[in-house]
Design a protein around this motif. Structure first.
Motif, PDB file in Angstrom:
ATOM      1  N   VAL A 219      31.821  14.363  26.356  1.00 55.90           N
ATOM      2  CA  VAL A 219      30.902  14.507  25.222  1.00 55.90           C
ATOM      3  C   VAL A 219      31.309  13.574  24.084  1.00 55.90           C
ATOM      4  O   VAL A 219      30.477  12.876  23.487  1.00 55.90           O
ATOM      5  CB  VAL A 219      30.868  15.966  24.733  1.00 55.90           C
ATOM      6  CG1 VAL A 219      30.145  16.067  23.391  1.00 55.90           C
ATOM      7  CG2 VAL A 219      30.180  16.855  25.757  1.00 55.90           C
ATOM      8  N   LEU A 220      32.597  13.534  23.785  1.00 49.30           N
ATOM      9  CA  LEU A 220      33.083  12.689  22.697  1.00 49.30           C
ATOM     10  C   LEU A 220      32.939  11.209  23.029  1.00 49.30           C
ATOM     11  O   LEU A 220      32.573  10.405  22.162  1.00 49.30           O
ATOM     12  CB  LEU A 220      34.541  13.031  22.378  1.00 49.30           C
ATOM     13  CG  LEU A 220      34.783  14.448  21.856  1.00 49.30           C
ATOM     14  CD1 LEU A 220      36.274  14.702  21.669  1.00 49.30           C
ATOM     15  CD2 LEU A 220      34.034  14.685  20.560  1.00 49.30           C
ATOM     16  N   LEU A 221      33.211  10.831  24.277  1.00 50.49           N
ATOM     17  CA  LEU A 221      33.069   9.429  24.665  1.00 50.49           C
ATOM     18  C   LEU A 221      31.609   9.007  24.653  1.00 50.49           C
ATOM     19  O   LEU A 221      31.268   7.913  24.176  1.00 50.49           O
ATOM     20  CB  LEU A 221      33.680   9.203  26.051  1.00 50.49           C
ATOM     21  CG  LEU A 221      33.602   7.763  26.590  1.00 50.49           C
ATOM     22  CD1 LEU A 221      34.241   6.780  25.623  1.00 50.49           C
ATOM     23  CD2 LEU A 221      34.259   7.673  27.964  1.00 50.49           C
ATOM     24  N   LEU A 222      30.724   9.860  25.167  1.00 45.86           N
ATOM     25  CA  LEU A 222      29.294   9.555  25.136  1.00 45.86           C
ATOM     26  C   LEU A 222      28.807   9.413  23.699  1.00 45.86           C
ATOM     27  O   LEU A 222      28.040   8.483  23.377  1.00 45.86           O
ATOM     28  CB  LEU A 222      28.518  10.660  25.851  1.00 45.86           C
ATOM     29  CG  LEU A 222      26.987  10.570  25.771  1.00 45.86           C
ATOM     30  CD1 LEU A 222      26.475   9.300  26.433  1.00 45.86           C
ATOM     31  CD2 LEU A 222      26.351  11.798  26.409  1.00 45.86           C
ATOM     32  N   SER A 223      29.241  10.301  22.818  1.00 49.70           N
ATOM     33  CA  SER A 223      28.840  10.216  21.419  1.00 49.70           C
ATOM     34  C   SER A 223      29.382   8.941  20.785  1.00 49.70           C
ATOM     35  O   SER A 223      28.695   8.305  19.967  1.00 49.70           O
ATOM     36  CB  SER A 223      29.356  11.446  20.654  1.00 49.70           C
ATOM     37  OG  SER A 223      28.815  12.630  21.192  1.00 49.70           O
ATOM     38  N   GLY A 224      30.605   8.555  21.165  1.00 49.15           N
ATOM     39  CA  GLY A 224      31.163   7.308  20.643  1.00 49.15           C
ATOM     40  C   GLY A 224      30.381   6.083  21.097  1.00 49.15           C
ATOM     41  O   GLY A 224      30.111   5.175  20.312  1.00 49.15           O
ATOM     42  N   LEU A 225      30.026   6.049  22.375  1.00 52.33           N
ATOM     43  CA  LEU A 225      29.225   4.930  22.880  1.00 52.33           C
ATOM     44  C   LEU A 225      27.860   4.877  22.193  1.00 52.33           C
ATOM     45  O   LEU A 225      27.371   3.804  21.843  1.00 52.33           O
ATOM     46  CB  LEU A 225      29.051   5.056  24.394  1.00 52.33           C
ATOM     47  CG  LEU A 225      30.305   4.834  25.253  1.00 52.33           C
ATOM     48  CD1 LEU A 225      29.990   5.115  26.719  1.00 52.33           C
ATOM     49  CD2 LEU A 225      30.827   3.413  25.091  1.00 52.33           C
ATOM     50  N   SER A 226      27.252   6.037  22.006  1.00 50.03           N
ATOM     51  CA  SER A 226      25.950   6.079  21.343  1.00 50.03           C
ATOM     52  C   SER A 226      26.070   5.653  19.883  1.00 50.03           C
ATOM     53  O   SER A 226      25.183   4.983  19.342  1.00 50.03           O
ATOM     54  CB  SER A 226      25.354   7.488  21.422  1.00 50.03           C
ATOM     55  OG  SER A 226      25.099   7.841  22.765  1.00 50.03           O
ATOM     56  N   PHE A 227      27.157   6.025  19.238  1.00 48.94           N
ATOM     57  CA  PHE A 227      27.369   5.619  17.850  1.00 48.94           C
ATOM     58  C   PHE A 227      27.498   4.106  17.740  1.00 48.94           C
ATOM     59  O   PHE A 227      27.094   3.507  16.726  1.00 48.94           O
ATOM     60  CB  PHE A 227      28.618   6.301  17.287  1.00 48.94           C
ATOM     61  CG  PHE A 227      28.846   6.035  15.829  1.00 48.94           C
ATOM     62  CD1 PHE A 227      28.137   6.734  14.865  1.00 48.94           C
ATOM     63  CD2 PHE A 227      29.767   5.081  15.418  1.00 48.94           C
ATOM     64  CE1 PHE A 227      28.343   6.491  13.509  1.00 48.94           C
ATOM     65  CE2 PHE A 227      29.977   4.825  14.080  1.00 48.94           C
ATOM     66  CZ  PHE A 227      29.259   5.529  13.123  1.00 48.94           C
ATOM     67  N   LEU A 228      28.045   3.476  18.780  1.00 48.66           N
ATOM     68  CA  LEU A 228      28.172   2.022  18.793  1.00 48.66           C
ATOM     69  C   LEU A 228      26.908   1.321  19.280  1.00 48.66           C
ATOM     70  O   LEU A 228      26.871   0.096  19.361  1.00 48.66           O
ATOM     71  CB  LEU A 228      29.351   1.615  19.678  1.00 48.66           C
ATOM     72  CG  LEU A 228      30.730   2.067  19.195  1.00 48.66           C
ATOM     73  CD1 LEU A 228      31.794   1.744  20.228  1.00 48.66           C
ATOM     74  CD2 LEU A 228      31.075   1.421  17.853  1.00 48.66           C
ATOM     75  N   GLY A 229      25.888   2.094  19.624  1.00 47.31           N
ATOM     76  CA  GLY A 229      24.627   1.517  20.061  1.00 47.31           C
ATOM     77  C   GLY A 229      24.528   1.245  21.539  1.00 47.31           C
ATOM     78  O   GLY A 229      23.590   0.582  21.985  1.00 47.31           O
ATOM     79  N   LEU A 230      25.481   1.750  22.341  1.00 47.71           N
ATOM     80  CA  LEU A 230      25.491   1.485  23.777  1.00 47.71           C
ATOM     81  C   LEU A 230      25.249   2.746  24.601  1.00 47.71           C
ATOM     82  O   LEU A 230      25.448   2.731  25.808  1.00 47.71           O
ATOM     83  CB  LEU A 230      26.836   0.867  24.188  1.00 47.71           C
ATOM     84  CG  LEU A 230      27.107  -0.526  23.613  1.00 47.71           C
ATOM     85  CD1 LEU A 230      28.512  -0.975  23.955  1.00 47.71           C
ATOM     86  CD2 LEU A 230      26.094  -1.535  24.134  1.00 47.71           C
ATOM     87  N   GLY A 231      24.817   3.803  23.960  1.00 48.80           N
ATOM     88  CA  GLY A 231      24.537   5.034  24.675  1.00 48.80           C
ATOM     89  C   GLY A 231      23.064   5.173  24.987  1.00 48.80           C
ATOM     90  O   GLY A 231      22.415   4.235  25.442  1.00 48.80           O
ATOM     91  N   VAL A 232      22.527   6.364  24.762  1.00 47.54           N
ATOM     92  CA  VAL A 232      21.104   6.617  24.989  1.00 47.54           C
ATOM     93  C   VAL A 232      20.294   5.753  24.023  1.00 47.54           C
ATOM     94  O   VAL A 232      20.557   5.717  22.825  1.00 47.54           O
ATOM     95  CB  VAL A 232      20.780   8.107  24.780  1.00 47.54           C
ATOM     96  CG1 VAL A 232      19.297   8.368  24.976  1.00 47.54           C
ATOM     97  CG2 VAL A 232      21.608   8.958  25.739  1.00 47.54           C
ATOM     98  N   GLN A 233      19.304   5.058  24.561  1.00 45.93           N
ATOM     99  CA  GLN A 233      18.553   4.084  23.773  1.00 45.93           C
ATOM    100  C   GLN A 233      17.261   4.671  23.224  1.00 45.93           C
ATOM    101  O   GLN A 233      16.667   5.576  23.823  1.00 45.93           O
ATOM    102  CB  GLN A 233      18.232   2.865  24.642  1.00 45.93           C
ATOM    103  CG  GLN A 233      19.463   2.119  25.126  1.00 45.93           C
ATOM    104  CD  GLN A 233      20.300   1.582  23.984  1.00 45.93           C
ATOM    105  OE1 GLN A 233      19.814   0.847  23.130  1.00 45.93           O
ATOM    106  NE2 GLN A 233      21.582   1.960  23.961  1.00 45.93           N
ATOM    107  N   PRO A 234      16.794   4.148  22.052  1.00 47.23           N
ATOM    108  CA  PRO A 234      15.513   4.598  21.484  1.00 47.23           C
ATOM    109  C   PRO A 234      14.368   4.374  22.477  1.00 47.23           C
ATOM    110  O   PRO A 234      14.442   3.439  23.285  1.00 47.23           O
ATOM    111  CB  PRO A 234      15.362   3.702  20.250  1.00 47.23           C
ATOM    112  CG  PRO A 234      16.756   3.254  19.927  1.00 47.23           C
ATOM    113  CD  PRO A 234      17.468   3.155  21.244  1.00 47.23           C
TER     114      PRO A 234
END
Length: 288
Positions: A219-234
């Motif tokens: 959960v924390l790694l996914l949130s970190g990737l998304s915070f950097l713009g590389l997770g779930v996309q708009p």
């Protein structure tokens, strides 16, 4: 004799109907986890507004009767976006930790029982994979392949397979050295039987606790990737992406920044509370 039976009866009635007793802290953690799981399943039917609809003329709007969690940087309802974001945060993390732990536990038990060159090759390969920093590995893979839900699930799974493997192998090696395993080998039992019927039942408790810990890490790694713009996309967004896209409201103390962060904290802390307060029957399978 009467006192003993009454004590036994009262013990059965005090929250142990199925043989599992949660203390109050563990029950609170379990309740929060189940609540987020239900939200993830039923989010499309319980959100008050469509997630992409602009309903507030003011960006980073405050909490109100109509907008319980305020509005985001475009004037969209934050409550709706957080509820829908639970589907991606919980769903992706649960799928990834299931794949990682299943693969790691199966490979760990096989390596412990078979041993020899198979154990050596698996251990050295997964140790090499484990030496790569998780965030760096995730950034490289997602940046190279592209960000999508299947890519995120597989990337997160691969990152945490080595840890699950090492944990399961360490448990299985200890069980494999016990006398009842030697007796089973003398009887001529197959490797599959040893893994399924002798080793797995004796390590399932610690494995479940390890699964919960790795779920928090994912959960924390996914949130970190998304915070950097590389997770779930708009136009979709998980909780980490919601924090990133509303970070401009931080100087104003906007609810749009605080509530996604609180959602991440509530889920991860609840999982930790549940793991730390698992029933004794799960933590120690020797207790009847």
């Amino acid at each position: 004799m009467t006192m003993t039976s009454s004590e036994t009866t009262s013990g059965r009635l005090s929250g142990t109907r199925f043989g599992y007793r949660f203390n109050i802290v563990g029950a609170i953690g379990l309740t929060v986890i189940l609540a987020w799981a239900l939200v993830a399943i039923f989010a499309p039917w319980i959100i008050p507004y469509p997630v992409g609809e602009i309903i507030d003329l003011d960006y980073f709007g405050p909490m109100s009767r109509e907008l319980w969690f305020g509005s985001d940087y475009l004037g969209r309802d934050m409550l709706s976006r957080i509820l829908m974001g639970a589907r991606y945060t919980v769903g992706i993390s649960l799928a990834a930790v299931t794949i990682a732990c299943f693969s790691g536990v199966v490979l760990g038990m096989i390596a412990a029982v078979v041993g020899g060159w198979l154990d050596t090759i698996l251990s050295r390969f997964l140790d090499a994979l484990n030496s790569i920093p998780s965030k760096l590995f995730g950034l490289v893979v997602v940046a190279a392949v592209g960000s999508s839900v299947p890519v995120l699930i597989m990337t997160l799974s691969v990152i945490y397979v080595p840890g699950a493997y090492r944990f399961a192998r360490a448990l299985a090696v200890n069980i494999n050295a016990m006398d009842f395993i030697t007796v089973a080998r003398i009887r001529g039992e197959s490797t599959l039987y040893l893994i399924r019927s002798e080793i797995l039942p004796n390590i399932v408790g610690p494995v479940l606790a390890d699964l919960g810990i790795r779920f928090v890490f994912i959960v924390l790694l996914l949130s970190g990737l998304s915070f950097l713009g590389l997770g779930v996309q708009p136009p979709y967004a998980d909780w980490g992406a919601l924090v990133r896209e509303n970070i401009g409201g931080l100087p104003f103390g906007a609810p749009a920044v605080m509530f996604p962060s609180l959602a991440i904290a509530s889920l991860t802390i609840s999982v930790n509370l549940l793991i730390d307060n698992l029933p004794q029957k799960i933590r120690d399978r020797s207790v009847s």
